[in-house]
Motif scaffolding. Structure first.
Motif, short mmCIF file in Angstrom:
data_model
loop_
_atom_site.label_atom_id
_atom_site.label_comp_id
_atom_site.label_asym_id
_atom_site.label_seq_id
_atom_site.Cartn_x
_atom_site.Cartn_y
_atom_site.Cartn_z
N LYS A 30 37.03 -25.02 -27.24
CA LYS A 30 37.47 -24.93 -28.66
C LYS A 30 36.44 -24.90 -29.58
N ASN A 31 35.64 -25.95 -29.13
CA ASN A 31 34.53 -26.19 -30.37
C ASN A 31 33.11 -26.42 -29.73
N LEU A 52 33.26 -16.12 -20.46
CA LEU A 52 34.09 -15.23 -20.69
C LEU A 52 34.47 -15.27 -22.11
N GLY A 53 34.58 -14.11 -23.03
CA GLY A 53 35.53 -13.95 -24.18
C GLY A 53 36.68 -13.72 -24.16
N GLY A 54 37.11 -12.39 -24.72
CA GLY A 54 38.46 -11.80 -24.73
C GLY A 54 38.75 -11.24 -23.00
N MET A 72 35.58 -18.88 -24.31
CA MET A 72 35.31 -19.38 -25.49
C MET A 72 36.49 -19.04 -26.37
N GLU A 73 37.11 -20.19 -26.85
CA GLU A 73 38.33 -19.80 -27.74
C GLU A 73 38.10 -20.65 -29.31
N ALA A 88 32.58 -17.89 -31.92
CA ALA A 88 32.49 -17.03 -30.63
C ALA A 88 33.61 -16.42 -29.93
N GLY A 89 34.94 -17.18 -30.05
CA GLY A 89 36.14 -16.85 -29.74
C GLY A 89 37.07 -16.05 -30.38
N ALA A 90 36.39 -15.89 -31.81
CA ALA A 90 37.46 -15.02 -32.62
C ALA A 90 37.47 -13.49 -32.07
#
Length: 306
Positions: A30-31, A52-54, A72-73, A88-90
């Protein structure tokens, strides 16, 4: 505090393909504090990492991953004038939407594209002539070996077609600063809609599909005689989908994986496809295109657990 690590988490739940066996360990980042703690934990336990992202442009093994998958969130999106600070998770499509609404130009082409900013920066994502290399001002990354933070300018990212310095450096993107062009919401929305209309017409939107399977090909790499459209000669690259289509691979099925009838550079999961179905189908495509045109296609899809 004990880290909320998941055990044997199915990667099929976290990839657009909806394919993939269990990750031995799985953690939602988360951060930055989360990231540093979990990387230290992985070091202490000698556990390999995958990021992993999306879940777009990713194929996870049927056997899963015998290590720790970091999802990554950090969805932070902060607009400051013509600069965008994005975690990064956007979600890339959300960043596109918000910048368009703010009258900032440069990401209109990215609306409707799945995935996250971290993955887009890593692979220099692009479409319709635009790419992240055009807008990246600064990238912050964590070295998982030393836990050092590195801040690298867009020029320092060594962007090339669908790749960056991260192809050879296993640093983890934490956030990026994007530099946009000032425009108007009306003009940006018009451009975004034009791109979206093209995608709806030509791409299998809404299906279990990871995105483009193969990278476009330099014209100079085609060793067999083929008449190419003028626009390909002008850009110096031939769309991989054009070659796959010319090789008569549209609609080709392997198990429950199929080459999309809409766009030959997209492989779709018809429901219940395995990673090996996709791997075998990609091998058949590569063999056929090589036979026809003397071109070795390079995968755009990233692999986890193979």
């Amino acid at each position: 505090m004990e880290l909320p690590i998941l055990h044997n988490e199915p990667l099929s739940k976290h990839t657009i393909f909806q394919i993939g066996g269990p990750a031995r360990y799985f953690f939602r980042v988360k951060n930055y504090v989360d990231l540093k703690e979990i990387v230290q934990w992985a070091q202490q336990h000698e556990v390999p990492l995958a990021v992993l992202g999306g879940g777009s442009n990713v194929l996870a093994s049927d056997k899963g991953f015998d290590g720790l998958v970091l999802k990554m969130e950090d969805r932070t999106i902060d607009i400051q004038g013509s600069f965008i600070n994005a975690g990064a998770g956007a979600i890339t499509a959300m960043v596109s939407k918000l910048t368009v609404e703010a009258g900032l130009s440069g990401l209109e082409w990215a609306y409707g594209i799945p995935g996250t900013i971290g993955g887009a920066v890593r692979g220099n994502a692009g479409a319709f002539g635009g790419s992240f290399s055009d807008i990246v001002s600064l990238v912050e990354m964590l070295d998982p070996k030393t836990l050092e933070i590195h801040r690298v300018t867009g020029e320092g990212m060594q962007f090339q077609y669908r790749r960056s310095m991260l192809a050879n450096t296993p640093w983890i993107v934490t956030y990026a600063i994007l530099k946009m062009d000032v425009s108007t919401p009306e003009m940006c929305k018009e451009r975004m809609q034009e791109f979206l209309d093209q995608k709806k017409t030509n791409q299998p939107l809404g299906m279990q599909c990871a995105g483009c399977a193969f990278k476009n090909v330099p014209v100079a790499s085609i060793t067999k005689s083929i008449e190419l459209p003028v626009e390909f000669l002008q850009t110096g690259r031939v769309p991989a989908g054009y070659l796959v289509d010319k090789a008569k691979m549209k609609n080709h099925v392997c198990g429950r994986a199929m080459v999309s009838p809409k766009h030959a550079n997209f492989i779709v999961n018809l429901g219940g496809a395995t990673a090996m179905d996709v791997v075998e189908l990609m091998k058949i495509i590569k063999d056929r295109v090589y036979q026809e045109f003397g071109v070795v296609l390079e995968e755009e899809i990233q692999y986890i657990g193979f």
